[in-house]
Write a protein that holds these residues in place. Structure first.
Motif, short mmCIF file in Angstrom:
data_model
loop_
_atom_site.label_atom_id
_atom_site.label_comp_id
_atom_site.label_asym_id
_atom_site.label_seq_id
_atom_site.Cartn_x
_atom_site.Cartn_y
_atom_site.Cartn_z
N ALA A 261 -23.83 -18.33 17.52
CA ALA A 261 -24.25 -19.72 17.62
C ALA A 261 -25.33 -20.05 16.59
O ALA A 261 -25.30 -21.12 15.96
CB ALA A 261 -24.75 -20.03 19.04
N ASP A 262 -26.28 -19.15 16.40
CA ASP A 262 -27.35 -19.38 15.43
C ASP A 262 -26.78 -19.58 14.02
O ASP A 262 -27.14 -20.52 13.31
CB ASP A 262 -28.33 -18.20 15.42
N HIS A 263 -25.92 -18.67 13.61
CA HIS A 263 -25.39 -18.74 12.25
C HIS A 263 -24.43 -19.91 12.07
O HIS A 263 -24.45 -20.59 11.03
CB HIS A 263 -24.71 -17.42 11.88
N LEU A 264 -23.57 -20.14 13.05
CA LEU A 264 -22.62 -21.24 12.92
C LEU A 264 -23.32 -22.59 12.94
O LEU A 264 -22.88 -23.53 12.27
CB LEU A 264 -21.57 -21.16 14.04
N LEU A 265 -24.43 -22.68 13.67
CA LEU A 265 -25.19 -23.94 13.67
C LEU A 265 -25.78 -24.20 12.29
O LEU A 265 -25.77 -25.34 11.81
CB LEU A 265 -26.29 -23.90 14.73
N PHE A 266 -26.28 -23.16 11.63
CA PHE A 266 -26.81 -23.33 10.28
C PHE A 266 -25.69 -23.73 9.31
O PHE A 266 -25.87 -24.61 8.46
CB PHE A 266 -27.47 -22.03 9.80
N ALA A 267 -24.53 -23.06 9.43
CA ALA A 267 -23.40 -23.41 8.56
C ALA A 267 -22.99 -24.86 8.79
O ALA A 267 -22.74 -25.62 7.84
CB ALA A 267 -22.22 -22.48 8.83
N PHE A 268 -22.88 -25.26 10.05
CA PHE A 268 -22.51 -26.63 10.41
C PHE A 268 -23.51 -27.64 9.85
O PHE A 268 -23.13 -28.69 9.31
CB PHE A 268 -22.43 -26.73 11.94
N LEU A 269 -24.79 -27.32 9.95
CA LEU A 269 -25.83 -28.22 9.44
C LEU A 269 -25.73 -28.37 7.93
O LEU A 269 -25.82 -29.48 7.40
CB LEU A 269 -27.22 -27.69 9.83
N LEU A 320 -18.26 -22.93 16.80
CA LEU A 320 -19.63 -23.22 17.21
C LEU A 320 -19.64 -23.64 18.67
O LEU A 320 -20.49 -23.19 19.46
CB LEU A 320 -20.24 -24.31 16.31
N GLY A 321 -18.69 -24.51 19.04
CA GLY A 321 -18.55 -24.86 20.45
C GLY A 321 -18.29 -23.63 21.30
O GLY A 321 -18.87 -23.46 22.38
N GLY A 322 -17.42 -22.73 20.80
CA GLY A 322 -17.10 -21.52 21.55
C GLY A 322 -18.30 -20.60 21.72
O GLY A 322 -18.51 -20.03 22.79
N ALA A 323 -19.12 -20.46 20.67
CA ALA A 323 -20.30 -19.61 20.75
C ALA A 323 -21.32 -20.19 21.72
O ALA A 323 -21.95 -19.47 22.50
CB ALA A 323 -20.92 -19.44 19.36
N ILE A 324 -21.48 -21.51 21.69
CA ILE A 324 -22.42 -22.17 22.60
C ILE A 324 -21.94 -22.01 24.04
O ILE A 324 -22.73 -21.75 24.96
CB ILE A 324 -22.57 -23.65 22.22
N TYR A 325 -20.63 -22.13 24.26
CA TYR A 325 -20.08 -21.91 25.60
C TYR A 325 -20.29 -20.45 26.02
O TYR A 325 -20.61 -20.16 27.18
CB TYR A 325 -18.59 -22.25 25.62
N GLY A 326 -20.12 -19.53 25.08
CA GLY A 326 -20.35 -18.12 25.38
C GLY A 326 -21.77 -17.84 25.80
O GLY A 326 -22.05 -16.86 26.50
N ASN A 327 -22.70 -18.72 25.40
CA ASN A 327 -24.10 -18.60 25.81
C ASN A 327 -24.39 -19.34 27.10
O ASN A 327 -25.54 -19.42 27.54
CB ASN A 327 -25.02 -19.13 24.70
N GLY A 328 -23.34 -19.91 27.71
CA GLY A 328 -23.50 -20.54 29.02
C GLY A 328 -23.76 -22.03 29.01
O GLY A 328 -24.10 -22.59 30.06
N ASN A 329 -23.61 -22.70 27.87
CA ASN A 329 -23.91 -24.13 27.81
C ASN A 329 -22.61 -24.90 27.59
O ASN A 329 -22.23 -25.23 26.47
CB ASN A 329 -24.90 -24.41 26.67
N LEU A 330 -21.90 -25.21 28.66
CA LEU A 330 -20.62 -25.89 28.57
C LEU A 330 -20.77 -27.33 28.10
O LEU A 330 -19.94 -27.82 27.31
CB LEU A 330 -19.91 -25.86 29.93
N PRO A 360 -11.96 -24.20 29.80
CA PRO A 360 -12.77 -23.43 28.84
C PRO A 360 -12.60 -21.92 29.02
O PRO A 360 -12.49 -21.42 30.14
CB PRO A 360 -14.20 -23.86 29.17
N PHE A 361 -12.58 -21.21 27.90
CA PHE A 361 -12.46 -19.76 27.96
C PHE A 361 -13.11 -19.16 26.72
O PHE A 361 -13.27 -19.82 25.69
CB PHE A 361 -10.98 -19.35 28.03
N ILE A 362 -13.51 -17.90 26.85
CA ILE A 362 -14.04 -17.13 25.72
C ILE A 362 -12.91 -16.30 25.15
O ILE A 362 -12.23 -15.57 25.90
CB ILE A 362 -15.21 -16.23 26.15
#
Length: 369
Positions: A261-269, A320-330, A360-362
């Motif tokens: 999530a950290d890296h994909l958020l930077f890429a997205f930004l 990025l959505g998947g990584a954020i969901y994997g961290n528990g934030n649906l 939703p699924f991982i």
């Protein structure tokens, strides 16, 4: 008689060609090699790159030897290692080859870096003999010929000489090429190391305030939403976008969702900052309003669509959505998937986003070496 004349003509032509090649500077030979390379004439390209490497070595070896010859003179040895006095001696005595050698040295390296030491200047000629650009391009030929191991060795050699690159930023291109080949060879730990090395050049990521920056971005995204996130933050460091994206995807696939999530958020930004800046530059009345509107503009603008394809924009949004969901934030994850689900033009990633919204699924974790 005709055969003798033909042989004489051929020998004369080869002599002229050799003489012309010998008179060319090493950088010209390198550019000629690139021309062969672009025309897919890899045999001649390889010979030109190897010639360029040798020409540079020969040039600086000759300069080194010329300087040694002067430094060996009794009257010069009495100058007590004073580079400025050696320079004056060469000028006063019209030792043109040494004066030219020192001019070349000062062009490559700051004169003050030698601390007025002739010995330091002499050592510098030894370091200038290497030609990292030629090493890189030799690697490029081997890469396209399928010799990936040899190519990697060349890239590593070029990167080890990064301090001598004509353009310092080219070191990042070398690292990217190394990372690409590591990925192809499924050497994922080494691929990861190459991308992390690239990110040392990302001041926002690796700087002293990186924790604060990441926490601030995450807080705004979670509490105020995707649109406000893109309204508040801008970061257009295109050099590191791919490194963040590839690491984010790698970490997601291997089940490390926080890092992903950290890296994909930077890429997205970075992706969105570049797109928004492009729109601001080309449309005088443009103002960012929402991620949904931005995506609409990407879909109808050919250059932006090409850029989106180049940086895997929709794939980045989805994972990025998947990584954020994997961290528990649906809730936040759904914001990203909804963005894609409403845009069938996003193809596969729109379909997959709709599936995530329904249930939703991982995705299956791949234990990568």
């Amino acid at each position: 008689m005709k055969k003798l004349f033909l042989l004489f003509t051929l020998c004369s032509l080869l002599f002229v060609i050799e003489a012309q090649t010998a008179g060319r500077p090493y950088w010209f030979t390198l550019e000629q090699g690139k021309s062969y390379f672009r025309n897919q004439d890899y045999g001649n390209a390889l010979m030109a790159f190897e010639d360029a490497r040798q020409q540079r070595r020969d040039m600086y070896t000759k300069m080194e030897q010329d300087l040694i010859a002067v430094l060996s003179l009794p009257e010069v040895r009495r100058l007590n290692d004073s580079l400025s006095n050696v320079e004056k001696y060469a000028a006063d005595r019209n030792v043109i080859n040494v004066s030219k050698a020192l001019d070349e040295l000062y062009y490559r390296l700051p004169k003050e870096s030698f601390n007025d030491s002739a010995e330091a200047a002499l050592k510098a000629f030894g370091t200038l003999k290497d030609y990292p650009e030629a090493e890189y391009w030799i690697g490029e030929v081997f890469r396209l010929e399928g010799e990936l191991g040899v190519a990697l060795g060349q890239y590593q050699r070029a990167y080890n000489l990064k301090d001598r690159l004509e353009i310092p930023d080219f070191a990042l291109e070398i690292l990217y090429r190394m990372a690409d080949l590591r990925k192809i060879r499924q050497e994922y730990t080494l691929m990861e190391s190459a991308y992390l090395e690239i990110l040392k050049n990302d001041t926002l990521w690796s700087g002293t305030d990186n924790t604060f920056a990441k926490e601030s971005m995450g807080r705004v995204l979670e509490n105020e939403g995707l649109d406000q996130f893109l309204m508040v933050f801008r970061y257009n460091n295109h050099w590191v976008e791919k490194a963040h994206r590839e690491l984010g995807l790698y970490y997601y696939i291997s089940g490390r969702h926080v890092k992903a999530a950290d890296h994909l958020l930077f890429a997205f930004l970075i992706q969105n900052s570049i797109i928004i800046e492009n729109l601001l530059h080309n449309q005088f009345d443009y103002a960012f309003s929402s991620a949904d509107d931005l995506l609409d503009r990407i879909l109808i603008d050919a250059p932006l669509s090409e850029y989106a394809a180049e940086v895997e924009y929709y794939k980045t949004v989805y994972y990025l959505g998947g990584a954020i969901y994997g961290n528990g934030n649906l809730t936040t994850a759904r914001n990203f998937w909804e963005l894609l689900a409403e845009k069938p033009e996003a193809g596969e990633w729109s379909i997959r986003a709709r599936a995530q919204l329904q249930s939703p699924f991982i995705e299956k974790i791949n234990e990568m070496p």
